[in-house]
Design a protein around this motif. Structure first.
Motif, PDB file in Angstrom:
ATOM      1  N   ARG A  81       0.830  -1.213   0.000  1.00 33.13           N
ATOM      2  CA  ARG A  81       0.000   0.000   0.000  1.00 33.13           C
ATOM      3  C   ARG A  81       0.861   1.259   0.000  1.00 33.13           C
ATOM      4  O   ARG A  81       0.564   2.220  -0.705  1.00 33.13           O
ATOM      5  CB  ARG A  81      -0.929   0.004   1.217  1.00 33.13           C
ATOM      6  CG  ARG A  81      -2.105  -0.905   1.072  1.00 33.13           C
ATOM      7  CD  ARG A  81      -3.120  -0.687   2.198  1.00 33.13           C
ATOM      8  NE  ARG A  81      -4.049  -1.769   2.205  1.00 33.13           N
ATOM      9  CZ  ARG A  81      -4.129  -2.696   3.155  1.00 33.13           C
ATOM     10  NH1 ARG A  81      -3.329  -2.661   4.191  1.00 33.13           N
ATOM     11  NH2 ARG A  81      -5.017  -3.670   3.079  1.00 33.13           N
ATOM     12  N   THR A  84       2.337   1.649  -3.418  1.00 34.69           N
ATOM     13  CA  THR A  84       1.317   2.086  -4.361  1.00 34.69           C
ATOM     14  C   THR A  84       1.044   3.570  -4.174  1.00 34.69           C
ATOM     15  O   THR A  84       0.924   4.309  -5.153  1.00 34.69           O
ATOM     16  CB  THR A  84       0.025   1.264  -4.186  1.00 34.69           C
ATOM     17  OG1 THR A  84       0.319  -0.101  -4.463  1.00 34.69           O
ATOM     18  CG2 THR A  84      -1.073   1.745  -5.112  1.00 34.69           C
ATOM     19  N   ASP A  88       1.556   6.266  -6.928  1.00 41.18           N
ATOM     20  CA  ASP A  88       0.445   7.144  -7.302  1.00 41.18           C
ATOM     21  C   ASP A  88       0.922   8.592  -7.356  1.00 41.18           C
ATOM     22  O   ASP A  88       0.601   9.326  -8.296  1.00 41.18           O
ATOM     23  CB  ASP A  88      -0.712   7.023  -6.299  1.00 41.18           C
ATOM     24  CG  ASP A  88      -1.460   5.710  -6.407  1.00 41.18           C
ATOM     25  OD1 ASP A  88      -1.223   4.950  -7.369  1.00 41.18           O
ATOM     26  OD2 ASP A  88      -2.287   5.444  -5.516  1.00 41.18           O
ATOM     27  N   ASP A 106      -6.832  10.293  -7.055  1.00 48.79           N
ATOM     28  CA  ASP A 106      -7.481   8.991  -6.873  1.00 48.79           C
ATOM     29  C   ASP A 106      -7.682   8.295  -8.214  1.00 48.79           C
ATOM     30  O   ASP A 106      -7.507   7.080  -8.324  1.00 48.79           O
ATOM     31  CB  ASP A 106      -8.828   9.142  -6.161  1.00 48.79           C
ATOM     32  CG  ASP A 106      -8.672   9.555  -4.706  1.00 48.79           C
ATOM     33  OD1 ASP A 106      -7.561   9.404  -4.151  1.00 48.79           O
ATOM     34  OD2 ASP A 106      -9.664  10.040  -4.124  1.00 48.79           O
ATOM     35  N   ALA A 107      -8.044   9.061  -9.227  1.00 44.79           N
ATOM     36  CA  ALA A 107      -8.257   8.494 -10.567  1.00 44.79           C
ATOM     37  C   ALA A 107      -6.951   7.920 -11.105  1.00 44.79           C
ATOM     38  O   ALA A 107      -6.937   6.844 -11.720  1.00 44.79           O
ATOM     39  CB  ALA A 107      -8.815   9.552 -11.517  1.00 44.79           C
ATOM     40  N   GLY A 109      -4.452   6.778  -9.283  1.00 43.45           N
ATOM     41  CA  GLY A 109      -4.196   5.557  -8.520  1.00 43.45           C
ATOM     42  C   GLY A 109      -5.046   4.396  -8.995  1.00 43.45           C
ATOM     43  O   GLY A 109      -4.556   3.273  -9.146  1.00 43.45           O
ATOM     44  N   ARG A 110      -6.338   4.660  -9.240  1.00 41.11           N
ATOM     45  CA  ARG A 110      -7.220   3.595  -9.730  1.00 41.11           C
ATOM     46  C   ARG A 110      -6.777   3.114 -11.106  1.00 41.11           C
ATOM     47  O   ARG A 110      -6.810   1.914 -11.389  1.00 41.11           O
ATOM     48  CB  ARG A 110      -8.669   4.081  -9.775  1.00 41.11           C
ATOM     49  CG  ARG A 110      -9.359   4.073  -8.427  1.00 41.11           C
ATOM     50  CD  ARG A 110     -10.860   4.290  -8.553  1.00 41.11           C
ATOM     51  NE  ARG A 110     -11.228   5.463  -9.325  1.00 41.11           N
ATOM     52  CZ  ARG A 110     -11.246   6.708  -8.862  1.00 41.11           C
ATOM     53  NH1 ARG A 110     -10.920   6.941  -7.606  1.00 41.11           N
ATOM     54  NH2 ARG A 110     -11.607   7.716  -9.645  1.00 41.11           N
ATOM     55  N   ARG A 113      -3.783   0.875 -10.581  1.00 41.10           N
ATOM     56  CA  ARG A 113      -4.164  -0.405  -9.969  1.00 41.10           C
ATOM     57  C   ARG A 113      -5.008  -1.264 -10.901  1.00 41.10           C
ATOM     58  O   ARG A 113      -5.100  -2.477 -10.714  1.00 41.10           O
ATOM     59  CB  ARG A 113      -4.883  -0.161  -8.644  1.00 41.10           C
ATOM     60  CG  ARG A 113      -3.934   0.294  -7.534  1.00 41.10           C
ATOM     61  CD  ARG A 113      -4.637   0.371  -6.189  1.00 41.10           C
ATOM     62  NE  ARG A 113      -5.715   1.345  -6.173  1.00 41.10           N
ATOM     63  CZ  ARG A 113      -5.573   2.642  -5.921  1.00 41.10           C
ATOM     64  NH1 ARG A 113      -4.382   3.126  -5.667  1.00 41.10           N
ATOM     65  NH2 ARG A 113      -6.620   3.444  -5.908  1.00 41.10           N
ATOM     66  N   SER A 114      -5.616  -0.662 -11.921  1.00 38.12           N
ATOM     67  CA  SER A 114      -6.423  -1.432 -12.872  1.00 38.12           C
ATOM     68  C   SER A 114      -5.559  -2.206 -13.865  1.00 38.12           C
ATOM     69  O   SER A 114      -6.061  -3.095 -14.551  1.00 38.12           O
ATOM     70  CB  SER A 114      -7.378  -0.514 -13.636  1.00 38.12           C
ATOM     71  OG  SER A 114      -6.682   0.248 -14.609  1.00 38.12           O
ATOM     72  N   ALA A 165     -10.018   7.375 -17.231  1.00 36.07           N
ATOM     73  CA  ALA A 165     -10.310   7.918 -15.900  1.00 36.07           C
ATOM     74  C   ALA A 165     -10.468   9.440 -15.927  1.00 36.07           C
ATOM     75  O   ALA A 165     -10.700  10.055 -14.891  1.00 36.07           O
ATOM     76  CB  ALA A 165      -9.205   7.523 -14.926  1.00 36.07           C
TER      77      ALA A 165
END
Length: 186
Positions: A81, A84, A88, A106-107, A109-110, A113-114, A165
């Motif tokens: 974490r 990550t 990020d 956040d976008a 990071g997502r 992670r995707s 995103a």
């Protein structure tokens, strides 16, 4: 392994499997994590079968092993974490055009992670570890050309994920600021 040691392990496994599984399930975030903890616990028991007590004491010993395996699992999870979160931020610096809101961070990071695990690993080796293609090739047991191709594809997938995103990637945002070199460009 001789028959006596094998029988000791099997008896402990049969007696404690359900209890150790329930212990792990109650403490893990996912069934997969719990299964990993149980598997590692019994792997340790198999390797250390000479230390495995007889009878009901074996279950208590296995609880102790499971507790240590869980601690290692959580330590690794926390480290992932943290890494990550670091990546990020690095990606936000590189690909974000100075994100104004936490929503955009956040976008990013997502989007990261995707990506498939292999893509995240390649991008992380470049961004976090500062490794060059040849170093990555050695670390992963691949040819330099395979790393070049996979890295190119990972970057493309990341770019598409960022676009999906709503994070706009520009040529300027891909430049690494001089005060924050990362060793190699994503």
């Amino acid at each position: 392994m001789d028959d006596e040691r094998s029988a000791r392990f099997e008896a402990a496994y049969d007696r404690a499997y359900g209890q150790i599984t329930a212990y792990a399930v109650r403490r893990c975030d996912s069934p997969q994590d719990a299964a990993d903890v149980v598997a590692e616990t019994f792997t340790v028991a198999w390797r250390r079968v000479d230390e495995l007590p007889e009878g009901p004491e074996a279950t208590l010993w296995l609880y102790g092993v499971a507790r240590k395996v869980l601690a290692n699992h959580f330590r690794g999870d926390n480290l992932r974490r943290e890494r990550t979160a670091e990546l990020d931020a690095e990606l936000a610096d590189r690909y974000g055009h100075s994100p104004d809101t936490q929503v955009e961070l956040d976008a990013i990071g997502r989007a990261f992670r995707s990506l498939p695990d292999d893509d995240r690993e390649l991008l992380s080796l470049v961004a976090w570890e500062g490794l060059e293609r040849e170093e990555i090739a050695k670390a992963l047991g691949l040819s330099r050309n395979a790393v070049r191709i996979r890295l190119h594809r990972a970057r493309k997938r990341l770019s598409r994920a960022l676009t999906s995103a709503g994070v706009h990637v520009t040529a300027e945002s891909r430049l690494v600021p001089a005060e924050r070199p990362l060793g190699g460009a994503l």
